[in-house]
Design a protein around this motif. Structure first.
Motif, PDB file in Angstrom:
ATOM      1  N   ASP A 163       0.889  -1.164   0.000  1.00  0.00           N
ATOM      2  CA  ASP A 163       0.000   0.000   0.000  1.00  0.00           C
ATOM      3  C   ASP A 163       0.927   1.213   0.000  1.00  0.00           C
ATOM      4  O   ASP A 163       1.512   1.540   1.032  1.00  0.00           O
ATOM      5  CB  ASP A 163      -0.878  -0.032   1.251  1.00  0.00           C
ATOM      6  N   PRO A 164       1.108   1.889  -1.145  1.00  0.00           N
ATOM      7  CA  PRO A 164       2.140   2.937  -1.258  1.00  0.00           C
ATOM      8  C   PRO A 164       1.727   4.250  -0.613  1.00  0.00           C
ATOM      9  O   PRO A 164       1.545   5.274  -1.276  1.00  0.00           O
ATOM     10  CB  PRO A 164       2.315   3.077  -2.772  1.00  0.00           C
ATOM     11  N   ALA A 165       1.566   4.208   0.695  1.00  0.00           N
ATOM     12  CA  ALA A 165       1.126   5.378   1.429  1.00  0.00           C
ATOM     13  C   ALA A 165       2.024   5.628   2.636  1.00  0.00           C
ATOM     14  O   ALA A 165       2.359   4.679   3.343  1.00  0.00           O
ATOM     15  CB  ALA A 165      -0.318   5.169   1.901  1.00  0.00           C
ATOM     16  N   PRO A 166       2.437   6.866   2.877  1.00  0.00           N
ATOM     17  CA  PRO A 166       2.201   8.012   1.997  1.00  0.00           C
ATOM     18  C   PRO A 166       3.089   7.950   0.755  1.00  0.00           C
ATOM     19  O   PRO A 166       4.187   7.392   0.801  1.00  0.00           O
ATOM     20  CB  PRO A 166       2.571   9.214   2.880  1.00  0.00           C
ATOM     21  N   ALA A 167       2.613   8.532  -0.336  1.00  0.00           N
ATOM     22  CA  ALA A 167       3.315   8.440  -1.620  1.00  0.00           C
ATOM     23  C   ALA A 167       4.723   9.030  -1.558  1.00  0.00           C
ATOM     24  O   ALA A 167       5.641   8.548  -2.233  1.00  0.00           O
ATOM     25  CB  ALA A 167       2.513   9.140  -2.706  1.00  0.00           C
ATOM     26  N   GLU A 168       4.897  10.041  -0.716  1.00  0.00           N
ATOM     27  CA  GLU A 168       6.209  10.685  -0.615  1.00  0.00           C
ATOM     28  C   GLU A 168       7.280   9.721  -0.111  1.00  0.00           C
ATOM     29  O   GLU A 168       8.467   9.911  -0.356  1.00  0.00           O
ATOM     30  CB  GLU A 168       6.143  11.908   0.314  1.00  0.00           C
ATOM     31  N   GLY A 169       6.854   8.670   0.588  1.00  0.00           N
ATOM     32  CA  GLY A 169       7.817   7.733   1.152  1.00  0.00           C
ATOM     33  C   GLY A 169       8.147   6.568   0.242  1.00  0.00           C
ATOM     34  O   GLY A 169       9.043   5.772   0.536  1.00  0.00           O
ATOM     35  N   VAL A 170       7.422   6.428  -0.873  1.00  0.00           N
ATOM     36  CA  VAL A 170       7.620   5.279  -1.752  1.00  0.00           C
ATOM     37  C   VAL A 170       8.853   5.464  -2.626  1.00  0.00           C
ATOM     38  O   VAL A 170       9.068   6.534  -3.197  1.00  0.00           O
ATOM     39  CB  VAL A 170       6.386   5.054  -2.649  1.00  0.00           C
ATOM     40  N   THR A 171       9.662   4.430  -2.715  1.00  0.00           N
ATOM     41  CA  THR A 171      10.845   4.465  -3.569  1.00  0.00           C
ATOM     42  C   THR A 171      10.737   3.391  -4.647  1.00  0.00           C
ATOM     43  O   THR A 171       9.963   2.445  -4.529  1.00  0.00           O
ATOM     44  CB  THR A 171      12.122   4.194  -2.744  1.00  0.00           C
ATOM     45  N   LYS A 172      11.512   3.554  -5.696  1.00  0.00           N
ATOM     46  CA  LYS A 172      11.502   2.573  -6.787  1.00  0.00           C
ATOM     47  C   LYS A 172      11.890   1.195  -6.265  1.00  0.00           C
ATOM     48  O   LYS A 172      11.361   0.170  -6.713  1.00  0.00           O
ATOM     49  CB  LYS A 172      12.453   3.015  -7.895  1.00  0.00           C
ATOM     50  N   LYS A 173      12.787   1.165  -5.292  1.00  0.00           N
ATOM     51  CA  LYS A 173      13.233  -0.108  -4.741  1.00  0.00           C
ATOM     52  C   LYS A 173      12.072  -0.861  -4.104  1.00  0.00           C
ATOM     53  O   LYS A 173      11.936  -2.079  -4.264  1.00  0.00           O
ATOM     54  CB  LYS A 173      14.341   0.131  -3.711  1.00  0.00           C
ATOM     55  N   ALA A 256      -7.116  -2.758   1.710  1.00  0.00           N
ATOM     56  CA  ALA A 256      -5.878  -3.544   1.638  1.00  0.00           C
ATOM     57  C   ALA A 256      -6.002  -4.837   2.432  1.00  0.00           C
ATOM     58  O   ALA A 256      -5.570  -5.910   1.984  1.00  0.00           O
ATOM     59  CB  ALA A 256      -4.700  -2.718   2.148  1.00  0.00           C
ATOM     60  N   GLY A 257      -6.601  -4.753   3.619  1.00  0.00           N
ATOM     61  CA  GLY A 257      -6.779  -5.949   4.443  1.00  0.00           C
ATOM     62  C   GLY A 257      -7.673  -6.973   3.775  1.00  0.00           C
ATOM     63  O   GLY A 257      -7.385  -8.173   3.774  1.00  0.00           O
ATOM     64  N   ALA A 258      -8.764  -6.493   3.194  1.00  0.00           N
ATOM     65  CA  ALA A 258      -9.696  -7.396   2.507  1.00  0.00           C
ATOM     66  C   ALA A 258      -9.030  -8.040   1.301  1.00  0.00           C
ATOM     67  O   ALA A 258      -9.233  -9.234   1.025  1.00  0.00           O
ATOM     68  CB  ALA A 258     -10.940  -6.625   2.074  1.00  0.00           C
ATOM     69  N   LEU A 259      -8.242  -7.263   0.575  1.00  0.00           N
ATOM     70  CA  LEU A 259      -7.513  -7.789  -0.585  1.00  0.00           C
ATOM     71  C   LEU A 259      -6.588  -8.919  -0.140  1.00  0.00           C
ATOM     72  O   LEU A 259      -6.539  -9.987  -0.767  1.00  0.00           O
ATOM     73  CB  LEU A 259      -6.713  -6.660  -1.233  1.00  0.00           C
ATOM     74  N   ALA A 260      -5.864  -8.700   0.959  1.00  0.00           N
ATOM     75  CA  ALA A 260      -4.948  -9.716   1.484  1.00  0.00           C
ATOM     76  C   ALA A 260      -5.698 -10.985   1.873  1.00  0.00           C
ATOM     77  O   ALA A 260      -5.242 -12.102   1.592  1.00  0.00           O
ATOM     78  CB  ALA A 260      -4.184  -9.159   2.690  1.00  0.00           C
TER      79      ALA A 260
END
Length: 316
Positions: A163-173, A256-260
């Motif tokens: 879950d790419p949240a917050p977006a500012e913290g997401v890296t390509k890695k 996200a939980g339901a998806l999992a």
């Protein structure tokens, strides 16, 4: 052993309800205030447990009253707290949340103990985790802990949901290790530069994620419109379930939980997303990031009353 491992943030939420947000420098009177357990990692773990799955949480809390209340709440919801880190002299994370009359929210998060979760903590936990199916992770904890969790999970053959949240913290890695990512509109724009306003622009954003980051599978959440499920070059749109929204805090975490849970049951990504849409709808109709999370029994009643089905089976 647990079916799902959640690695993420754990907070105490201070939620204020108001008819409108104050302007900069303005003082207004709100309607009410509540203190509730929260944090994206904790919310997602509780969501999975309420839906009947065995779950363990990897995260960090302070040795304070908020931490004690959170740990008590985990245990009441049958969350395995074996890998919960408890730190002294640093407060448990806290989120100050304002919810307006439209059920939209703003948040100010103080990470606190969340920032003290280390690679070694994660590595120690995974050395004891066996036969897990799913890793659910977000970006509200240190990046090195996130990457370590994803690496360890990949080595164990687990399916990884980011879950790419917050977006500012997401890296390509981080994106490279994910089997599927679940960005909302703001996170999608942050990652792709594309303003998603339609199914066509959602597909464009999903293709951008695949071409630029190697993300082959994504679920782009389009708020009340629905979600675009993108798998290996193909997109399928899933409409949202219409309800009266009371509180959108935790809606993405319930999704996200339901998806999992559905993926742990062996469902396809599209089938899992249809189930997640039902769970998120029931969540936004109730107050509280965790208190508003539905149980599987509530989901079944809701589906029977509204002639809905999931996993391809009628519930009425």
């Amino acid at each position: 052993m647990a079916e799902i491992t959640v690695v993420g943030s754990i907070n105490m939420d201070i939620v204020a309800l108001t008819s409108r947000y104050p302007r900069h420098g303005e003082t207004i009177f709100g309607d009410s205030v509540k203190t509730l357990c929260g944090g994206k990692g904790a919310n997602q773990a509780i969501a999975c447990a309420r839906l009947g799955k065995s779950v363990n949480i990897i995260g960090s809390i302070g040795i304070d009253s908020n931490g004690q209340e959170i740990e008590k709440n985990f245990k009441e919801n049958q969350i395995d707290t074996t890998f919960l880190k408890r730190v002294d002299n640093v407060s448990t994370g806290c989120a100050i949340i304002t919810v307006d009359a439209t059920a939209e929210n703003t948040m100010l998060v103080v990470k606190g103990a969340n920032d003290l979760l280390t690679e070694q903590d994660v590595r120690n936990a995974f050395s004891q985790i066996k036969n897990n199916k799913i890793l659910l992770v977000q970006m509200e904890i240190p990046e090195e802990a996130v990457i370590c969790a994803m690496t360890e999970a990949k080595n164990k053959g687990m399916f990884i949901i980011l879950d790419p949240a917050p977006a500012e913290g997401v890296t390509k890695k981080a994106l490279l290790y994910a089997d599927v990512i679940t960005p909302n509109l703001q996170e999608t724009k942050q990652l792709t530069g594309i303003d998603v306003t339609s199914i066509e622009t959602a597909i464009k954003a999903a293709k951008y994620l695949e071409q630029h980051f190697g993300v082959k599978n994504s679920v782009i959440k389009m708020a009340e419109k629905g979600a675009l499920v993108y798998e290996n070059g193909n997109g399928n749109f899933i409409e949202s379930i219409r309800v009266k929204a009371i509180d959108t805090v935790g809606a993405g975490d319930s999704y996200a939980g339901a998806l999992a849970c559905a993926l742990a049951d062996g469902e396809s990504l599209e089938s899992a997303a249809r189930f997640a849409a039902i769970v998120a709808a029931l969540k936004v109709s109730k107050l509280g990031a965790q208190k508003g999370l539905p149980t599987i029994e509530e989901i079944n009643v809701f589906c029977a009353e509204n002639n809905l089905n999931y996993y391809g089976l009628q519930t009425n």
